[in-house]
Scaffold this active site. Structure first.
Site, PDB file in Angstrom:
ATOM      1  N   ASN A 131      47.157  37.302  59.112  1.00 29.32           N
ATOM      2  CA  ASN A 131      46.104  36.353  59.535  1.00 29.32           C
ATOM      3  C   ASN A 131      46.697  35.274  60.434  1.00 29.32           C
ATOM      4  O   ASN A 131      46.062  34.849  61.401  1.00 29.32           O
ATOM      5  CB  ASN A 131      45.434  35.723  58.314  1.00 29.32           C
ATOM      6  CG  ASN A 131      44.393  36.647  57.702  1.00 29.32           C
ATOM      7  OD1 ASN A 131      43.292  36.763  58.223  1.00 29.32           O
ATOM      8  ND2 ASN A 131      44.735  37.323  56.639  1.00 29.32           N
ATOM      9  N   ASP A 169      38.363  29.414  45.609  1.00 30.50           N
ATOM     10  CA  ASP A 169      37.307  30.086  46.412  1.00 30.50           C
ATOM     11  C   ASP A 169      35.939  29.432  46.205  1.00 30.50           C
ATOM     12  O   ASP A 169      34.900  30.072  46.380  1.00 30.50           O
ATOM     13  CB  ASP A 169      37.220  31.576  46.036  1.00 30.50           C
ATOM     14  CG  ASP A 169      38.562  32.266  46.231  1.00 30.50           C
ATOM     15  OD1 ASP A 169      38.910  33.114  45.392  1.00 30.50           O
ATOM     16  OD2 ASP A 169      39.263  31.916  47.198  1.00 30.50           O
ATOM     17  N   GLY A 177      51.568  37.426  56.676  1.00 35.38           N
ATOM     18  CA  GLY A 177      51.166  36.583  57.807  1.00 35.38           C
ATOM     19  C   GLY A 177      50.361  37.292  58.878  1.00 35.38           C
ATOM     20  O   GLY A 177      50.352  36.875  60.033  1.00 35.38           O
ATOM     21  N   HIS A 197      39.065  34.554  52.517  1.00 38.36           N
ATOM     22  CA  HIS A 197      39.103  35.368  51.297  1.00 38.36           C
ATOM     23  C   HIS A 197      38.530  36.743  51.641  1.00 38.36           C
ATOM     24  O   HIS A 197      37.482  36.829  52.296  1.00 38.36           O
ATOM     25  CB  HIS A 197      38.305  34.689  50.173  1.00 38.36           C
ATOM     26  CG  HIS A 197      38.321  35.464  48.899  1.00 38.36           C
ATOM     27  ND1 HIS A 197      39.411  35.469  48.046  1.00 38.36           N
ATOM     28  CD2 HIS A 197      37.413  36.310  48.375  1.00 38.36           C
ATOM     29  CE1 HIS A 197      39.145  36.293  47.043  1.00 38.36           C
ATOM     30  NE2 HIS A 197      37.948  36.812  47.199  1.00 38.36           N
ATOM     31  N   LEU A 219      48.855  31.825  48.461  1.00 42.57           N
ATOM     32  CA  LEU A 219      48.468  32.224  47.099  1.00 42.57           C
ATOM     33  C   LEU A 219      48.625  31.128  46.065  1.00 42.57           C
ATOM     34  O   LEU A 219      48.605  31.381  44.877  1.00 42.57           O
ATOM     35  CB  LEU A 219      49.285  33.463  46.693  1.00 42.57           C
ATOM     36  CG  LEU A 219      49.017  34.690  47.567  1.00 42.57           C
ATOM     37  CD1 LEU A 219      49.873  35.863  47.112  1.00 42.57           C
ATOM     38  CD2 LEU A 219      47.540  35.061  47.543  1.00 42.57           C
ATOM     39  N   LYS A 220      48.808  29.886  46.517  1.00 39.93           N
ATOM     40  CA  LYS A 220      48.958  28.789  45.549  1.00 39.93           C
ATOM     41  C   LYS A 220      47.644  27.997  45.534  1.00 39.93           C
ATOM     42  O   LYS A 220      47.015  27.816  46.585  1.00 39.93           O
ATOM     43  CB  LYS A 220      50.107  27.894  46.036  1.00 39.93           C
ATOM     44  CG  LYS A 220      50.565  26.809  45.086  1.00 39.93           C
ATOM     45  CD  LYS A 220      51.839  26.162  45.673  1.00 39.93           C
ATOM     46  CE  LYS A 220      52.206  24.820  45.112  1.00 39.93           C
ATOM     47  NZ  LYS A 220      51.684  24.353  43.887  1.00 39.93           N
TER      48      LYS A 220
HETATM   49  C1  GRF Z   1      45.457  39.713  52.424  1.00 42.59           C
HETATM   50  O1  GRF Z   1      45.049  40.404  51.246  1.00 42.59           O
HETATM   51  C2  GRF Z   1      44.307  38.943  52.946  1.00 42.59           C
HETATM   52  O2  GRF Z   1      43.100  39.611  52.667  1.00 42.59           O
HETATM   53  C3  GRF Z   1      44.354  37.680  52.167  1.00 42.59           C
HETATM   54  O3  GRF Z   1      45.736  37.442  51.899  1.00 42.59           O
HETATM   55  C4  GRF Z   1      46.456  38.679  51.979  1.00 42.59           C
HETATM   56  C5  GRF Z   1      47.644  38.596  52.888  1.00 42.59           C
HETATM   57  O4  GRF Z   1      47.235  38.204  54.155  1.00 42.59           O
HETATM   58  N1  GRF Z   1      43.733  36.618  52.919  1.00 42.59           N
HETATM   59  P1  GRF Z   1      48.313  37.946  55.331  1.00 42.59           P
HETATM   60  O5  GRF Z   1      48.662  39.291  55.886  1.00 42.59           O
HETATM   61  O6  GRF Z   1      49.527  37.282  54.687  1.00 42.59           O
HETATM   62  O7  GRF Z   1      47.601  37.080  56.297  1.00 42.59           O
END
Ligand code: GRF
Length: 189
Positions: free
Chosen positions: A16, A144, A14, A103, A84-85
């Site tokens: 981001n 993507d 998390g 991405h 990631l889904k």
């Molecule tokens: C990181 O590899 C980021 O580049 C991608 O998802 C992964 C985890 O991001 N977007 P986060 O720390 O969970 O936001």
């Protein structure tokens, strides 16, 4: 003008999400607010970040539950932040609003099914590119594959490892691009 209501979907650390929360606090994001955080992984650290910031948060591994809560909260924009889904076509159609994703490469390089997280940076170093970066794009049913919204370049250093490169791309590109994209989309009304 009413702030746009944002749901952030996560699967992991998390960072981001944290960048979005911090950008709201700093006034970089003025036209939107994070009302909801949903993880498809029960122990995602990002859920603790939501908790700490007083943001309503859930763990669901079922799209229908996700959609129910998103609709109940009248969410305007869905942000995938390390989520990631792959969302189904039905989910995307049923939500009907903008869904954006971050991405960690300059799409169309190093992206698509199965290319996420640290693997993206391993591929970039293996190929020997001199410049990589991050991309924010609209989400469609192709991993993507949606229209690109913004990109930011990061130069590769001779002594980079996948880990050092991932950290710099997150710090210099992802955590800058995603909050800015949310603000730009939200203020368009
Ligand atoms: C990181 O590899 C980021 O580049 C991608 O998802 C992964 C985890 O991001 N977007 P986060 O720390 O969970 O936001």
């Amino acid at each position: 003008m009413l702030k746009k209501k944002v749901a952030v979907l996560i699967s992991g650390g998390g960072t981001n999400l944290q960048a979005i929360i911090d950008a709201e606090a700093k006034g970089i994001i003025k036209s939107a607010e994070v009302d909801l955080v949903i993880s498809n992984k029960e122990h995602a650290f990002g859920l603790q970040r939501a908790e700490k910031s007083g943001i309503e948060h859930y763990y669901f591994n079922d799209e229908n539950h996700m959609l129910d809560v998103i609709k109940k909260h009248n969410i305007d924009i869905i942000v995938l932040a390390g989520f990631l889904k792959i969302l189904s076509k039905d989910f995307i159609k049923s939500f009907g609003g903008p869904i954006i994703n971050i991405h960690p490469s300059l799409i169309p390089s190093f992206c698509g099914k199965g290319c996420y997280g640290i693997k993206v940076h391993q591929e970039a170093l293996k190929y020997g590119v001199k410049v990589t970066g991050a991309t924010v794009h609209y989400v469609n049913e192709i991993p993507d594959g949606g229209e690109i919204i913004a990109q930011k370049a990061v130069y590769i250093k001779d002594d980079d490892t996948p880990e050092t490169l991932q950290k710099r791309v997150m710090e210099e590109a992802e955590w800058v691009l995603l909050p800015q994209a949310i603000e730009d989309i939200s203020k368009k009304g």
